[in-house]
Design an enzyme around this catalytic site. Sequence first.
Site, PDB file in Angstrom:
ATOM      1  N   SER A 264     -47.766  -3.639  65.305  1.00 45.67           N
ATOM      2  CA  SER A 264     -47.932  -4.768  64.934  1.00 45.67           C
ATOM      3  C   SER A 264     -49.427  -5.219  65.044  1.00 45.67           C
ATOM      4  O   SER A 264     -50.224  -4.186  65.471  1.00 45.67           O
ATOM      5  CB  SER A 264     -47.462  -5.681  65.604  1.00 45.67           C
ATOM      6  N   LYS A 265     -49.913  -6.307  64.801  1.00 46.83           N
ATOM      7  CA  LYS A 265     -51.217  -6.468  64.975  1.00 46.83           C
ATOM      8  C   LYS A 265     -51.767  -6.495  66.272  1.00 46.83           C
ATOM      9  O   LYS A 265     -52.831  -6.205  66.566  1.00 46.83           O
ATOM     10  CB  LYS A 265     -51.413  -8.027  64.377  1.00 46.83           C
ATOM     11  N   ARG A 266     -50.923  -6.720  67.016  1.00 45.57           N
ATOM     12  CA  ARG A 266     -51.307  -6.512  68.624  1.00 45.57           C
ATOM     13  C   ARG A 266     -51.860  -5.042  69.041  1.00 45.57           C
ATOM     14  O   ARG A 266     -52.709  -4.880  70.051  1.00 45.57           O
ATOM     15  CB  ARG A 266     -50.002  -6.922  69.618  1.00 45.57           C
ATOM     16  N   GLY A 268     -54.070  -3.517  67.142  1.00 46.91           N
ATOM     17  CA  GLY A 268     -55.316  -3.348  66.651  1.00 46.91           C
ATOM     18  C   GLY A 268     -55.301  -2.996  65.297  1.00 46.91           C
ATOM     19  O   GLY A 268     -55.209  -3.769  64.176  1.00 46.91           O
TER      20      GLY A 268
END
Length: 495
Positions: A264-266, A268
Amino acid sequence: MFGQLNPGNGIETAGSVRVRLAPSPTGNLHIGTARTGVFNWLFARHHGGKFILRIEDTDLERSRPEYTQNILDGLRWLGLNWDEGPIFQSDRLDLYRQKIQELLDKGLAYRCYCTESELAQMREEQKAKKQAPRYDNRHRNLTPAQRAAFEAEGRTSVIRFIIDDEREIAWNDLVRDRVSWKGSDLGGDMAIARAATSSDIGQPLYNFVVVVDDIDMAITHVIRGEDHIGNTPKQILLYEAFGTKTPHFGHTPLILNQAGQKLSKRDGVTSIDDFQQLGYTAEALANYMTLLGWSPPDSQELFGLEEAAAKFGFERVNKAGAKFDWDKLNWINSQYLHSMPVDKLTEMLIPYWREAECEFDAAGDRPWLEQLAALIGPSLSRLKDAAGMSRVFFVKEVECSAEAVAQLAQPEASGVLEAILAHLDSEPVLTQAGAGEAIKKVTKEKNLKKGAVMRSLRAALTGEVHGPDLVQSWLLLHQRSLDRSRLQAALALKG
């Protein structure tokens, strides 16, 4: 067109396969979407079929034209050329409303007048009873008088599609074999259009429009991530409601991070843009994505898309999640970079040198830049790494590392550097052969080991004791008239 699909249990005729990639333009092209695109493209090409691009932009609030452009650019960059499209759902709203009205007319859908507060109260009561949240179908069988009463109150209505709780919905998944769901586990009658007045049909919703599109576009195989598997039974019921046979479904494994959770975007870096900016080539990234969940029959690891398409099949797609491996991606990328012609590599490195504010004339310095690319190329894993590796060849002065300072402090270092400077005085034009002879001569005259001479020379020229080929590095610095000043600076440092 709104006709029958050709479902079969296999590939009926050569060229009959029609698959689609249907991203939503609510963000940049994600690697998960791109990997789904790769699998669809490989499958279509393997069977001589069609790869269709559809932009699912019915979320008007979050869809952005810049995201659409990013998706198109990213797919083109990866080499995932499409045969039809892009087709925009926002251009097809009249068709969706027509098909919703068809279900209403058949008695397979109805207007639900529940307010948000009524639905919230219903969910709270279910929660208190430890029941799974679901719509309880309370407005499925309203009388005309009840409907009229709700409309007289000014209530809006969503359109709901009737789901039989007693039904079992099953399909043979291309990846997961037989999958089945109970109708009672689908959350009650499904909303297929947002709230609108009684005389209108509101914005059609995802699970409905995707079926209408797939029927209209004669999609034979729906290949998507396993996070969509819960949508499939609802969509199968809609295919049945329209009297069409269902396509084949294949739900591919998710891409996982190192902790085993969905990427996910978490984490990076997730968008194709990100990978491009980090210096991964399109060929390497497409190659790596092909291996995220699929294993070639011959265990080959490096191949182009066309080569992979000749071997691709869902019998070798894994059920388990595909863990993202940066080391593997870096290795694959390095193989592409190491085998790249120098002129092409130089062209790809120029934007990264510019981004790092390296000063050069792309046209006038082209031969020198190609020599530099040839020097660092064998050590590159990513194009972006070139900026750090090349910096020493662009700046006028270098800072010496602690190891370089220690080397220059050695008793023999001054004599080595003075002898090299003397050689430059006698031979102002430096050649590869001349540089090699100079090192050999100094080694003999000073009665030193060649390694000691080269370490002192490298420390003075580059500020490091390790690096690419020393003679080639010296030649590059000499062409920019940087070698003499660095040798003199190193002597001054020692003094």
